[in-house]
Design an enzyme around this catalytic site. Structure first.
Site, mmCIF file in Angstrom:
data_model
loop_
_atom_site.group_PDB
_atom_site.id
_atom_site.type_symbol
_atom_site.label_atom_id
_atom_site.label_comp_id
_atom_site.label_asym_id
_atom_site.label_seq_id
_atom_site.Cartn_x
_atom_site.Cartn_y
_atom_site.Cartn_z
ATOM 1 N N HIS A 74 0.837 -1.200 0.000
ATOM 2 C CA HIS A 74 0.000 0.000 0.000
ATOM 3 C C HIS A 74 0.873 1.252 0.000
ATOM 4 C CE1 HIS A 74 -3.468 2.377 2.088
ATOM 5 N NE2 HIS A 74 -3.413 2.639 0.811
ATOM 6 N N GLU A 77 2.018 1.950 -3.525
ATOM 7 C CA GLU A 77 0.961 2.505 -4.364
ATOM 8 C C GLU A 77 0.938 4.032 -4.253
ATOM 9 O OE1 GLU A 77 -3.599 3.440 -4.163
ATOM 10 O OE2 GLU A 77 -3.160 1.420 -3.421
ATOM 11 N N HIS A 78 1.145 4.550 -3.054
ATOM 12 C CA HIS A 78 1.177 5.995 -2.852
ATOM 13 C C HIS A 78 2.470 6.609 -3.378
ATOM 14 C CE1 HIS A 78 -2.278 6.862 0.013
ATOM 15 N NE2 HIS A 78 -2.358 5.553 -0.162
ATOM 16 N N GLU A 154 -6.034 7.842 5.772
ATOM 17 C CA GLU A 154 -6.881 6.960 4.966
ATOM 18 C C GLU A 154 -7.416 5.809 5.808
ATOM 19 O OE1 GLU A 154 -6.536 4.184 0.912
ATOM 20 O OE2 GLU A 154 -4.803 5.341 1.625
#
Length: 460
Positions: A74, A77-78, A154
């Site tokens: 994750h 991905e950022h 998030e």
């Protein structure tokens, strides 16, 4: 096209016509990079995706000489949007905004995809920018810390959403200790503990030529796409002349599961209880997947489904109610969701389970079977109007299934499903251990009747 088309990893070139006269081509380059395209007649836009078969399930705890990688997928991905030696984060954003394009990424349990949708004339730009991001992210230390805060926000947002909380707890309960049961985005603890060193190691270990799958659907010329991609990857410094075989696909053998607690209650002072009831499902390659699609359509997809009619229309117990059946390489889930008043939670949970048991005992009607086939066929045809769906279909075919099914083949498989097939699958599902998850103002006593006898987890 007649039947599914196999996608052997060792086959360098493949070309065929699919439903609607689209042209599907696939090239496996000597470096191991795989490129798939679907040229759609009349299209004026294209969607491109850069995929790796690495998801949250592939993260690992601390091992000898290696840092823990929980949360790294994750994080990447950022971070891949935060700049390379050639482009700043703003440059990347401007590249797509200036042409009215869309770009984003997603982390899943078994893969990660970076994608963009643009006009046909802007496809070379999209391929170049995504290739730069994919190969050459700086993972800047300052940006790393900034994104740590963003990801924590998030996760906090998801933690405030009772449906998200219920979904995460449901996968933990049904899949138990299997890595697929872990949250895709990590947890606040794993994100706080993540180090740039671990994320960088995860990046270099998994973002290599033999890991990369590029899929494009819409207005695309395959030969031009391959040439543009190779040029972009060489510009990034990738040694495409070094021969490598594509990474092997995951095993499709169903994994043994040790399910978690049969009942999980997360107590929160909410107006509604978010309920999930379900069992382990089918793996992605199971030959009964078409039967599962038909069962799910009849049982809990749409306003004519059994769950909608029984729970909402006839009893008024819930506003939202449906079933779902995600499948992965070696495990799957079949679940039922409803949101209801706290006082009705026990009744609704028991009703969800009993409706599946009723389906297993009495089967389905010919009318339901025909309606499901029509629903699935129409929905699939409408979805394929979008190049995003076609691009994703190529990615899943290459990464998970090892075969491509066009619309005609999918409908043929649906048409072969019988009422006996559906009833037998329902009987198989109800024989599996049930898990119940509830988030809201309820308690274990109200829900125990819907869960199998096993320890419960209650979180205040």
């Amino acid at each position: 096209m007649n039947g599914a088309v196999d996608l052997p990893l060792e086959l360098p070139e493949l070309s065929f016509r699919a439903a609607g006269e689209s042209l599907v081509r696939r090239s496996v380059l000597p470096s191991g990079v795989r490129v798939l395209s679907e040229q759609v007649p009349g299209a004026r836009s294209a969607t491109v995706g850069f995929w790796v078969a690495v998801g949250s399930r592939d993260e690992h705890p601390t091992e000898a000489g290696h840092p823990a990688t929980y949360g790294s997928t994750h994080f990447l991905e950022h971070l891949l949007f935060k700049g390379t030696a050639e482009r700043t984060a703003l440059d990347i954003a401007v590249s797509f905004d200036a042409v009215g394009g869309e770009h984003n990424a997603l982390t899943a349990k078994e893969y990660t995809c970076y994608y963009a949708k643009v006009q046909d004339r802007d496809l070379p730009m999209a391929v170049g920018v995504l290739a730069d991001m994919f190969t050459s992210s700086l993972l800047d230390p300052d940006e790393f810390e900034n994104e740590r805060g963003v990801i924590l926000e998030e996760l906090s947002m998801a933690g405030d959403d009772p449906a998200d909380v219920a979904n995460e707890r449901f996968f933990e309960a049904v899949l138990g200790a299997h890595p697929l049961g872990r949250p895709i985005g990590g947890t606040p603890e794993t994100i706080r503990a993540a180090t740039r060193e671990a994320v960088h190691e995860h990046y270099r270990a998994n973002y290599r030529p033999q890991d990369l799958v590029v899929t494009v659907a819409g207005a695309v010329d395959h030969d031009a796409l391959v040439a543009e991609l190779e040029a972009a990857l060489r510009l990034a410094g990738w040694q495409l002349d070094v021969a490598a075989a594509p990474v092997a696909r995951r095993s499709a053998v169903p994994a043994p599961l040790e399910v978690g607690p049969a009942l999980t209650v997360v107590e929160r002072p909410l107006e509604q209880v978010n309920l999930l009831v379900g069992v382990p499902g089918l793996v992605a390659s199971d030959e009964r997947r078409p039967t599962m699609s038909v069962l799910n359509a009849i049982f809990g997809s749409g306003m004519s489904s059994r769950l909608f009619q029984q729970v909402r229309e006839r009893r008024g117990l819930a506003y939202a109610v449906y079933s779902f059946a995600p499948a992965y390489s070696d495990a799957g889930v079949f679940g039922m969701y409803a949101g209801c008043a706290p006082a009705k939670a026990g009744t609704v949970a028991a009703l969800l389970r009993s409706e599946l048991e009723r389906l297993a005992e009495h089967g389905v009607t010919a009318e339901e079977l025909a309606r499901a086939a029509g629903q699935l066929g129409g929905a699939s045809a409408l979805a394929l109007e979008d190049s995003d769906t076609r691009m994703s279909r190529l990615g899943r075919a290459e990464l998970t299934l090892g075969e491509f099914q066009d619309l005609d083949e999918a409908l043929r498989r649906i048409a072969r499903v019988t009422a006996d097939d559906v009833q037998q699958l329902a009987a198989d599902l109800v024989s599996r251990p049930f898990s119940v998850v509830a988030v809201g103002a309820t308690d274990e006593a109200a829900l125990s009747g819907a869960a199998d006898a096993a320890p419960a987890t209650v979180v205040a």
